[in-house]
Design an enzyme around this catalytic site. Sequence first.
Site, PDB file in Angstrom:
ATOM      1  CD  GLU A  42      37.506  45.776  35.603  1.00  0.00           C
ATOM      2  OE1 GLU A  42      38.710  46.061  35.528  1.00  0.00           O
ATOM      3  OE2 GLU A  42      37.009  44.847  34.935  1.00  0.00           O
ATOM      4  CG  HIS A  43      40.958  48.770  33.905  1.00  0.00           C
ATOM      5  ND1 HIS A  43      41.167  49.984  33.312  1.00  0.00           N
ATOM      6  CD2 HIS A  43      39.796  48.301  33.418  1.00  0.00           C
ATOM      7  CE1 HIS A  43      40.177  50.239  32.474  1.00  0.00           C
ATOM      8  NE2 HIS A  43      39.325  49.235  32.525  1.00  0.00           N
ATOM      9  CG  ASP A  44      44.132  51.752  34.402  1.00  0.00           C
ATOM     10  OD1 ASP A  44      45.336  51.725  34.721  1.00  0.00           O
ATOM     11  OD2 ASP A  44      43.657  51.112  33.436  1.00  0.00           O
ATOM     12  CB  THR A  61      40.880  44.187  38.020  1.00  0.00           C
ATOM     13  OG1 THR A  61      40.798  45.560  37.665  1.00  0.00           O
ATOM     14  CG2 THR A  61      39.498  43.577  38.202  1.00  0.00           C
TER      15      THR A  61
END
Length: 222
Positions: free
Chosen positions: A140-142, A122
Amino acid sequence: MKHGVYAVYGAGGCGRGVMPLAREQLRREGIPVDRLVFVDDEHHAASINGHRVLRYANFLAIDADEHRVALALAHGAIRARIAERCLSDGLFPWEVIAPNVFMMDDVELGEGAILSPFVTLTSNIRIGRHFHANLYSYVEHDCVIGDFVTFAPGVKCNGNVVIEDHAYIGAGAVIRQGRPGRPLVIGRGAVVGMGAVVTRDVPPGVTVVGNPARPLVKERAC
Ligand code: UDP
């Protein structure tokens, strides 16, 4: 006229899963697939699934403009050792990325990555060298992922997770989301067993299993 030659390094389970992706990638780029071989240090077959199997020295000896190598070995430390040898011999890392991989915004993916079908990365993600994400895994993010990290199939890596170099995440493992400024950290060389549910940091070099994941304690014989 010379041209590039391409190798999938490792003709084991991992390599045989990567080879069809590599072949289709070359086809899409209009490069003849007879320039694509397996390289393996131990395999004795002359060909596997229609591709020649060469020893490293024989691949290196091919007279070509450039040699590109996808390191298709699941063990991160082995990939690291071979990557250093390839680098010192002037070979180039080769990324193999399935056509249906989905990458969202601001994803930095290091050299030599192999991303299998149905992988999703993402947004706002940093990934180091020679990352492997097997079938249906997501990041996923970050998240920040180091060098030579391996995801077996179906890994669910949720947001704000840091995974240090050489960690191995087993099939179907779920990693709990960290927080901004307080990520969940999986340490260098740690191993997460298949199906584990990781809810807290994993120290470097430690193997965790189960739900919730705990360090593996080997049973002693009486
Ligand atoms: N291999 C190699 N050089 C090495 C270590 C391994 O060529 O330094 C090859 C090994 O001969 C085998 C493959 O890599 O053919 C590994 O296959 P395996 O199925 O054991 O593991 P995986 O494909 O899951 O990494």
